[in-house]
Design an enzyme around this catalytic site. Structure first.
Site, mmCIF file in Angstrom:
data_model
loop_
_atom_site.group_PDB
_atom_site.id
_atom_site.type_symbol
_atom_site.label_atom_id
_atom_site.label_comp_id
_atom_site.label_asym_id
_atom_site.label_seq_id
_atom_site.Cartn_x
_atom_site.Cartn_y
_atom_site.Cartn_z
ATOM 1 N N ASN A 96 -34.490 21.065 10.871
ATOM 2 C CA ASN A 96 -34.696 22.501 10.713
ATOM 3 C C ASN A 96 -36.062 22.833 11.292
ATOM 4 O O ASN A 96 -37.094 22.535 10.679
ATOM 5 C CB ASN A 96 -34.619 22.866 9.231
ATOM 6 C CG ASN A 96 -34.882 24.349 8.974
ATOM 7 O OD1 ASN A 96 -35.075 25.122 9.906
ATOM 8 N ND2 ASN A 96 -34.906 24.742 7.716
ATOM 9 N N ARG B 255 -30.187 23.149 12.110
ATOM 10 C CA ARG B 255 -30.076 24.495 11.544
ATOM 11 C C ARG B 255 -30.559 25.493 12.594
ATOM 12 O O ARG B 255 -31.693 25.439 13.058
ATOM 13 C CB ARG B 255 -30.932 24.632 10.290
ATOM 14 C CG ARG B 255 -30.840 26.037 9.688
ATOM 15 C CD ARG B 255 -32.032 26.369 8.837
ATOM 16 N NE ARG B 255 -31.957 27.756 8.342
ATOM 17 C CZ ARG B 255 -33.006 28.471 7.991
ATOM 18 N NH1 ARG B 255 -34.219 27.958 8.073
ATOM 19 N NH2 ARG B 255 -32.861 29.701 7.543
ATOM 20 N N HIS C 261 -28.941 32.796 5.401
ATOM 21 C CA HIS C 261 -28.744 31.854 4.283
ATOM 22 C C HIS C 261 -27.287 31.408 4.184
ATOM 23 O O HIS C 261 -26.796 31.085 3.101
ATOM 24 C CB HIS C 261 -29.177 32.471 2.944
ATOM 25 C CG HIS C 261 -30.648 32.725 2.836
ATOM 26 N ND1 HIS C 261 -31.154 33.905 2.306
ATOM 27 C CD2 HIS C 261 -31.717 31.972 3.190
ATOM 28 C CE1 HIS C 261 -32.473 33.857 2.343
ATOM 29 N NE2 HIS C 261 -32.845 32.688 2.877
ATOM 30 N N ARG D 153 -41.689 39.956 2.373
ATOM 31 C CA ARG D 153 -40.886 40.886 3.162
ATOM 32 C C ARG D 153 -40.509 42.095 2.320
ATOM 33 O O ARG D 153 -40.222 41.980 1.128
ATOM 34 C CB ARG D 153 -39.615 40.205 3.677
ATOM 35 C CG ARG D 153 -39.863 39.032 4.592
ATOM 36 C CD ARG D 153 -38.557 38.350 4.950
ATOM 37 N NE ARG D 153 -38.771 37.060 5.607
ATOM 38 C CZ ARG D 153 -37.893 36.079 5.620
ATOM 39 N NH1 ARG D 153 -36.724 36.211 5.008
ATOM 40 N NH2 ARG D 153 -38.167 34.949 6.226
ATOM 41 N N GLU E 111 -28.740 23.227 1.119
ATOM 42 C CA GLU E 111 -28.424 23.650 2.480
ATOM 43 C C GLU E 111 -28.353 22.454 3.436
ATOM 44 O O GLU E 111 -27.500 22.419 4.328
ATOM 45 C CB GLU E 111 -29.483 24.644 2.969
ATOM 46 C CG GLU E 111 -29.470 25.958 2.202
ATOM 47 C CD GLU E 111 -30.634 26.856 2.555
ATOM 48 O OE1 GLU E 111 -30.455 27.752 3.393
ATOM 49 O OE2 GLU E 111 -31.717 26.654 1.984
#
Length: 403
Positions: free
Chosen positions: A7, A90, A179, A239, A382
């Site tokens: 990733n 990813r 996600h 965010r 994940e």
């Protein structure tokens, strides 16, 4: 079968090596500050943590060092690179081109590069990681697993924005969602718990530094809170989440800002940190909340309120709800966060048991016996989902060179 999961971030590289025979994680690590004067690899092998200092000017050097570390006899991870069956990457944005994971070819790389405008911070790093892994492991098959792929089952009424349609046809501006690996992992775990996928309505709350809500019906995403980019949806650590779009030109004019300035403010200076003024770490803000700091209280109460609002929306989207799940760092460990959210849901007959909710990082049903909806904490994985997708694609692959 050992799968190496990679990733790549803008200046980081996270990896895990997973034995798919028993889903055992053999090693994990996080390479930070790639391209800087001092880079560090934080390594975790068998629960033992170590920090290694190594200069990595680019992803080629970072991945080469990771492979070197995996081969070191003192760690007893693998004896040869031949023990790495495949690499799963990813990739944040696959646009509309990819609705599932794919074996990586030169054409796939070109398509990922076409999505750089949609994910300028993430996709270039993803491509760099793919090319670096290809250089280091030229005979090992590679798979791209996309954050956006799981959400390609959303109907047009869910993903279209009510702006001139030409922006969709010309620039592919629409909701994509992210996600995906986490939401898919939780959906599959819930299906295992209930012994079925069909007629199962799930809302998963992936809550962490980044956060998104997903409505899942029959194992498929039908709506999600993040949009064209990961900035949309519920407020996050730094965010802003959903805001009135008119705020952007208004603030730009008031403070004489450029597009990159406002982009930085909304992505890195907003959310819980922007409101609380305390930290981007939710643990610090929780401390402020407990000390009755008004801005910390406002940040966390506002976030819980908006999460609950999204859950309410998605109950409508699903036509009901069977299971509400919490995943991600905050979702799995944030006892107070789950409690604040579920208080808003009591009018729906969704009831949390405070004693059962007193859990961190473990799978548990936390709803009361008389709750209309089951509530679960489900630690997401994940990396394991990426590894499973990779293993599925390469298990019958007889071709050695796919490039």
């Amino acid at each position: 079968m050992n799968i190496l999961v990679i990733n790549c971030g803008s200046s980081s590289l996270k990896f895990q090596l997973i034995n798919m025979e028993n889903n055992e994680r053999l090693a994990k690590g996080n390479f930070e500050r790639i391209g800087g004067m001092k880079t560090t690899l934080k390594l975790n092998v068998g629960g033992k943590k170590e920090e290694l200092v190594h200069i990595a000017r680019d992803y080629d050097e970072a991945i080469s060092f990771v492979l070197e570390v995996l081969l070191k006899p003192e760690y007893n991870i693998i004896n040869s690179l031949d023990e790495i069956t495949a690499v799963g990457h990813r990739i944040v944005h696959g646009g509309e081109m990819f609705s599932k994971s794919v074996l990586i070819t030169e054409d796939v790389i070109k398509e990922i590069e076409k999505c750089i405008d949609l994910a300028p911070l993430h996709n270039p790093a993803g491509v760099a990681g793919i090319k670096a892994a290809k250089n280091a492991l030229p005979n090992v098959p590679m798979v791209a697993v996309f954050d956006t792929a799981f959400h390609q089952t959303m109907p047009a009424k869910a993903y279209i924005y009510q702006i001139p349609y030409r922006y969709y046809t010309s620039y592919k501006i629409r909701k994509y969602g992210f996600h995906g690996a986490s939401h898919k992992y939780v959906a599959e775990r819930v299906s295992q718990i209930y012994g079925r996928t069909e007629d199962l309505k799930i809302i998963n709350c992936h809550l962490g530094q980044g956060a998104s809500i997903c409505a899942i019906k029959d194992g498929k995403s039908i709506d999600t809170s993040m949009g064209l980019t990961p900035l949309a949806g519920i407020p996050m650590a730094t965010r802003c989440g959903d805001i009135d779009p008119a705020i952007i030109p208004y603030v730009m004019k008031k403070d004489n800002l450029q597009p990159e300035d406002i982009e930085d403010i909304l992505n890195k200076q907003s959310g819980a940190w922007g409101v609380s003024g305390v930290s981007s770490d939710y643990r610090d803000i929780e401390d402020g909340y407990n000390m009755k700091d008004p801005r910390s209280i406002l940040a966390l109460e506002s976030q819980a309120y908006k999460i609950a609002q999204y859950i309410g929306q998605y109950i409508i989207s699903l036509g009901g709800l069977d299971v509400l799940t919490f995943a991600g760092g905050v979702g799995e460990n944030g006892i107070e966060t789950r409690e604040r959210v579920c208080k808003y849901l009591e009018p729906f007959g969704i009831k949390m048991d405070p004693e059962l909710n007193n859990v961190k990082g473990k799978e548990r049903k936390i709803s009361t016996e008389d709750s209309n909806v089951d509530i679960y904490v489900i630690p997401t994985n994940e990396e394991l989902m990426i590894a499973k997708e990779t293993a599925e694609l390469v298990k019958n692959l007889s071709l050695i060179h796919i490039w």
